[in-house]
Design a protein around this motif. Sequence first.
Motif, PDB file in Angstrom:
ATOM      1  N   VAL A  68      67.237  33.655  51.854  1.00 22.53           N
ATOM      2  CA  VAL A  68      67.496  34.878  51.695  1.00 22.53           C
ATOM      3  C   VAL A  68      66.144  35.873  51.987  1.00 22.53           C
ATOM      4  CG1 VAL A  68      69.449  34.557  49.939  1.00 22.53           C
ATOM      5  CG2 VAL A  68      66.979  34.937  49.460  1.00 22.53           C
ATOM      6  N   PRO A  69      66.618  37.041  52.136  1.00 15.63           N
ATOM      7  CA  PRO A  69      65.350  38.094  52.442  1.00 15.63           C
ATOM      8  C   PRO A  69      64.361  37.759  51.333  1.00 15.63           C
ATOM      9  CG  PRO A  69      67.605  39.163  52.821  1.00 15.63           C
ATOM     10  CD  PRO A  69      67.833  37.993  52.075  1.00 15.63           C
ATOM     11  N   THR A  70      62.962  37.575  51.823  1.00 17.93           N
ATOM     12  CA  THR A  70      61.933  37.337  50.922  1.00 17.93           C
ATOM     13  C   THR A  70      60.905  38.011  51.085  1.00 17.93           C
ATOM     14  OG1 THR A  70      62.946  34.921  50.909  1.00 17.93           O
ATOM     15  CG2 THR A  70      60.558  35.263  50.245  1.00 17.93           C
ATOM     16  N   LEU A  71      60.327  38.530  49.972  1.00 17.08           N
ATOM     17  CA  LEU A  71      58.898  39.383  50.272  1.00 17.08           C
ATOM     18  C   LEU A  71      57.922  38.628  49.207  1.00 17.08           C
ATOM     19  CD1 LEU A  71      57.181  41.886  50.685  1.00 17.08           C
ATOM     20  CD2 LEU A  71      58.264  42.838  48.661  1.00 17.08           C
ATOM     21  N   VAL A  72      57.041  38.294  50.034  1.00 13.11           N
ATOM     22  CA  VAL A  72      55.897  37.521  49.380  1.00 13.11           C
ATOM     23  C   VAL A  72      54.438  38.823  49.211  1.00 13.11           C
ATOM     24  CG1 VAL A  72      54.096  36.031  49.522  1.00 13.11           C
ATOM     25  CG2 VAL A  72      56.051  35.313  50.393  1.00 13.11           C
ATOM     26  N   VAL A  73      54.079  38.915  47.771  1.00 16.80           N
ATOM     27  CA  VAL A  73      53.082  39.639  47.658  1.00 16.80           C
ATOM     28  C   VAL A  73      51.916  38.816  47.028  1.00 16.80           C
ATOM     29  CG1 VAL A  73      52.054  41.781  46.237  1.00 16.80           C
ATOM     30  CG2 VAL A  73      54.504  41.449  47.121  1.00 16.80           C
ATOM     31  N   GLN A  74      50.800  38.576  47.967  1.00 18.61           N
ATOM     32  CA  GLN A  74      49.734  37.621  47.603  1.00 18.61           C
ATOM     33  C   GLN A  74      48.373  38.238  47.656  1.00 18.61           C
ATOM     34  OE1 GLN A  74      51.060  34.756  47.455  1.00 18.61           O
ATOM     35  NE2 GLN A  74      49.486  33.562  47.144  1.00 18.61           N
ATOM     36  N   GLY A  75      47.676  37.933  46.639  1.00 18.77           N
ATOM     37  CA  GLY A  75      46.213  38.315  46.617  1.00 18.77           C
ATOM     38  C   GLY A  75      45.245  37.847  47.772  1.00 18.77           C
ATOM     39  N   GLY A  76      44.549  38.526  48.317  1.00 15.79           N
ATOM     40  CA  GLY A  76      43.713  38.368  49.507  1.00 15.79           C
ATOM     41  C   GLY A  76      42.666  37.233  49.389  1.00 15.79           C
TER      42      GLY A  76
END
Length: 213
Positions: free
Chosen positions: A149-157
């Motif tokens: 399904v549509p996926t957003l990953v928010v990840q620390g640098g």
Amino acid sequence: MTTTETTQLVETGAGTARVTWHRAREARLVLAVSHGAGGGIEARDLRAVAAALPGHGVTVALVEQPWRVAGKKMAPAPKTLDTGWRGVWPALAAPGLPVIAGGRSAGARVACRTAAELGAAGVLALAFPLHPPGKPEKSRAGELLGAGVPTLVVQGGNDPWGKPAEFPDGDFQLVEVAYADHGLAVPKRAPLGQAEALAVVTDAVVKWAGSLG
């Protein structure tokens, strides 16, 4: 746009879960997010999302897995986490709106593993644990790539569980929070403050959720 906060206990095959609802006045989506294996729904990113999204027509449901509700210190096996999440899903879907499955760290893995079967509208993966620290060969990329399904990953640098550059190409969006660690915390010496870092998180989620509904 004002919000109301209510708490609901839900019986699952893994025990009693708890859902804290942050309701939008005129909701078009539900964003359900669970915690990781080392903390609860008080995590800074979960609280930030719960505060920001209702003002944009998205009701946020913060889900506490049964092991946390029971006061245990260690998360159970992944299949037990999945059982708990599946058991909560009917309550999340009860408002009759599309539901985004989300979570941070281990909670993001659960959301990815179960999204397709549960009919999630999308997956929000906050601090996806791509691999254990120092062990890139033990990749969990298959879970992320298999969400379906549509996926957003928010990840620390600077996340030791997987820096943005380590992620494979795939059918997902990735937003980097510069300088942030696995808890999406930024060091005091960083050019951006903690409030600015959390604004990167919430702005990304608001924009992405808007594209789904």
